[in-house]
Write a protein that holds these residues in place. Structure first.
Motif, short mmCIF file in Angstrom:
data_model
loop_
_atom_site.label_atom_id
_atom_site.label_comp_id
_atom_site.label_asym_id
_atom_site.label_seq_id
_atom_site.Cartn_x
_atom_site.Cartn_y
_atom_site.Cartn_z
N ASP A 268 0.83 -1.20 0.00
CA ASP A 268 0.00 0.00 0.00
C ASP A 268 0.87 1.25 0.00
O ASP A 268 0.54 2.25 -0.67
CB ASP A 268 -0.92 0.01 1.23
CG ASP A 268 -1.89 -1.15 1.24
OD1 ASP A 268 -2.37 -1.53 0.15
OD2 ASP A 268 -2.18 -1.68 2.33
N ILE A 269 1.95 1.20 0.76
CA ILE A 269 2.86 2.35 0.80
C ILE A 269 3.54 2.54 -0.54
O ILE A 269 3.69 3.67 -1.03
CB ILE A 269 3.90 2.16 1.93
CG1 ILE A 269 3.17 2.12 3.29
CG2 ILE A 269 4.93 3.28 1.91
CD1 ILE A 269 4.09 1.81 4.46
N ASP A 270 3.95 1.42 -1.17
CA ASP A 270 4.57 1.52 -2.49
C ASP A 270 3.60 2.13 -3.51
O ASP A 270 3.99 2.93 -4.37
CB ASP A 270 5.00 0.13 -2.98
CG ASP A 270 6.18 -0.43 -2.18
OD1 ASP A 270 6.87 0.38 -1.52
OD2 ASP A 270 6.39 -1.65 -2.21
N ARG A 271 2.34 1.75 -3.40
CA ARG A 271 1.35 2.18 -4.39
C ARG A 271 0.80 3.58 -4.11
O ARG A 271 0.64 4.38 -5.02
CB ARG A 271 0.19 1.16 -4.40
CG ARG A 271 -0.85 1.39 -5.50
CD ARG A 271 -1.91 0.30 -5.43
NE ARG A 271 -1.33 -1.02 -5.61
CZ ARG A 271 -1.88 -2.15 -5.17
NH1 ARG A 271 -3.02 -2.12 -4.50
NH2 ARG A 271 -1.29 -3.31 -5.38
N HIS A 272 0.51 3.86 -2.83
CA HIS A 272 -0.19 5.10 -2.50
C HIS A 272 0.55 6.00 -1.51
O HIS A 272 0.03 7.06 -1.17
CB HIS A 272 -1.57 4.76 -1.89
CG HIS A 272 -2.46 3.95 -2.76
ND1 HIS A 272 -2.81 4.33 -4.04
CD2 HIS A 272 -3.07 2.75 -2.53
CE1 HIS A 272 -3.61 3.40 -4.57
NE2 HIS A 272 -3.78 2.45 -3.67
N GLY A 273 1.71 5.55 -1.04
CA GLY A 273 2.37 6.27 0.05
C GLY A 273 2.58 7.75 -0.20
O GLY A 273 2.18 8.59 0.63
N GLN A 274 3.15 8.10 -1.33
CA GLN A 274 3.41 9.51 -1.59
C GLN A 274 2.11 10.29 -1.77
O GLN A 274 2.00 11.44 -1.32
CB GLN A 274 4.29 9.67 -2.85
CG GLN A 274 4.80 11.08 -3.06
CD GLN A 274 5.56 11.61 -1.85
OE1 GLN A 274 6.50 10.97 -1.37
NE2 GLN A 274 5.16 12.78 -1.34
#
Length: 383
Positions: A268-274
């Motif tokens: 989830d962080i890889d996909r939406h983190g930023q």
């Protein structure tokens, strides 16, 4: 009666010509929503007194002939618990039918229960036990068996009889007009449109957050809603509610801090983190004057609680006189709002106002008095 299974354009066109002069049609749908934001239409069941058909929208690309029949100006479409079926029609036609009859709503004003299920209503009114063997069917799978199609057809097979009997009962009781506002609301597209800017209010647990944190939640919920719509994925696949509440509460400002949020997976962080960090940064710039507020009314006083109890007793009394479930008219929260002086509540609109709401207002205005004997409440008008 043989159930038609229609999976070709020619078969659909022939069927539409057969039913186009009907004054009403019973309608139901089967759909899947586990993996998408929007429901995926898998089957449409249609019936009148002469024919029942299951139409396969996964096999027929163009449903225009069917919609042209359903949307005829003088056509009444009969549903049970219509909202999800109508949402599908709105998606595919970008408009809603004009005339709707919902047997679940009709049941509520006929004393048959509030939000009663279709199977229970069929049992109560028609004394028929419906087969539940295929309630967990994957309606995207093909081919559908004869048993599955019969199961789906039952959703309109008995809807026809319910419609006829309930129409007759409403007419005999002079209650047909009671449902006009409720049916009109079902035909209003606004009923089905989620507002990304206010969707945060529906998140359970939002009331425990402080105003600063609510600003974070508002922005996160709006971002998630738009993302889910754009990708046609369930909200929970984008961000779970409990994770979003923690993000709003702790407002992490780096990917490292994001990784410390319980339930936020590395993928989830890889996909939406930023994107999440950007949303929280945007929320941090909202002026204090613009922070959303979760309004919490002051607790009722002891006297107001006593008044609430008296109004609930009157509600039960008036509903008993009409053989209607009190829950179909108002909840305790509705009555509490009345005690607080609110007027924009369902209890003070349409048929609910006519049979109960105006009487409760009269009691609050001192125009009704109540006393009791050993067996019942006695209600009198003040001269």
């Amino acid at each position: 009666m043989t159930v038609l299974y229609l999976d070709t354009p020619v078969g659909l066109l022939d069927f539409c010509q057969q039913i186009q002069n009907s004054s009403w049609l019973a309608v139901d749908t089967e759909f899947l929503r586990e993996k998408t934001y929007y429901p995926q239409l898998c089957l449409i069941q249609i019936a009148n007194d002469d024919v029942i058909a299951c139409i396969d929208p996964l096999a027929i690309d163009d449903l225009t002939p069917l919609f042209d029949v359903l949307y005829q100006p003088k056509m009444t479409l009969v549903f049970h618990a219509a909202r999800q079926d109508l949402e599908l029609l709105l998606m595919h036609r970008q408009q809603l039918p004009d005339t709707i009859f919902d047997t679940q709503l009709a049941a509520s004003v006929l004393g048959l229960g509030e939000q009663v299920g279709y199977g229970n209503l069929v049992k109560t009114v028609l004394n028929v036990d419906l087969d539940k063997a295929h309630s967990r069917t994957d309606w995207t799978a093909r081919p559908l068996s004869t048993a599955q199609l019969d199961y789906a057809a039952d959703d309109v097979r008995y809807l026809r009889s319910l419609y006829h009997q309930m129409q007759q009962s409403l007419t005999e009781l002079n209650r047909t007009h009671w449902l006009a506002d409720d049916f009109a609301a079902l035909s209003d597209p606004q009923t089905y449109q989620a507002d990304p800017e206010t969707i945060w209010r529906k998140i359970r647990g939002a009331g425990k957050l402080k105003p600063r944190q609510l600003a974070n939640l508002q922005q996160l919920a709006a971002w998630r809603e738009r993302n889910a719509i754009q990708r046609n994925r369930p909200r929970r696949w984008i961000l779970k509610d409990d994770v979003m509440l923690d993000l709003a509460r702790f407002a992490p400002d780096s990917l490292t801090k994001l990784s410390q949020i319980r339930g936020l997976e590395p993928r989830d962080i890889d996909r939406h983190g930023q994107a999440i960090l950007d949303v929280l940064e945007k929320a941090s710039q909202i002026p204090k004057a613009d922070w959303p507020v979760m309004l919490k009314p002051e607790p009722l006083t002891n006297q107001q609680e006593a008044l609430l109890d008296a109004l609930m007793a009157l509600l039960r009394q008036f509903c008993d006189e009409q053989a209607i479930s009190p829950a179909a008219v108002a909840t305790r929260k509705d009555i509490e709002k009345l005690v607080r002086g609110e007027t924009t509540i369902p209890l003070l609109k349409g048929w609910r106002k006519q049979i109960v709401g105006r009487k409760l207002q009269a009691f609050l205005q001192g125009k009704l008095v109540i006393h009791a004997d050993a067996k019942q409440l006695i209600i009198n008008e003040v001269e």
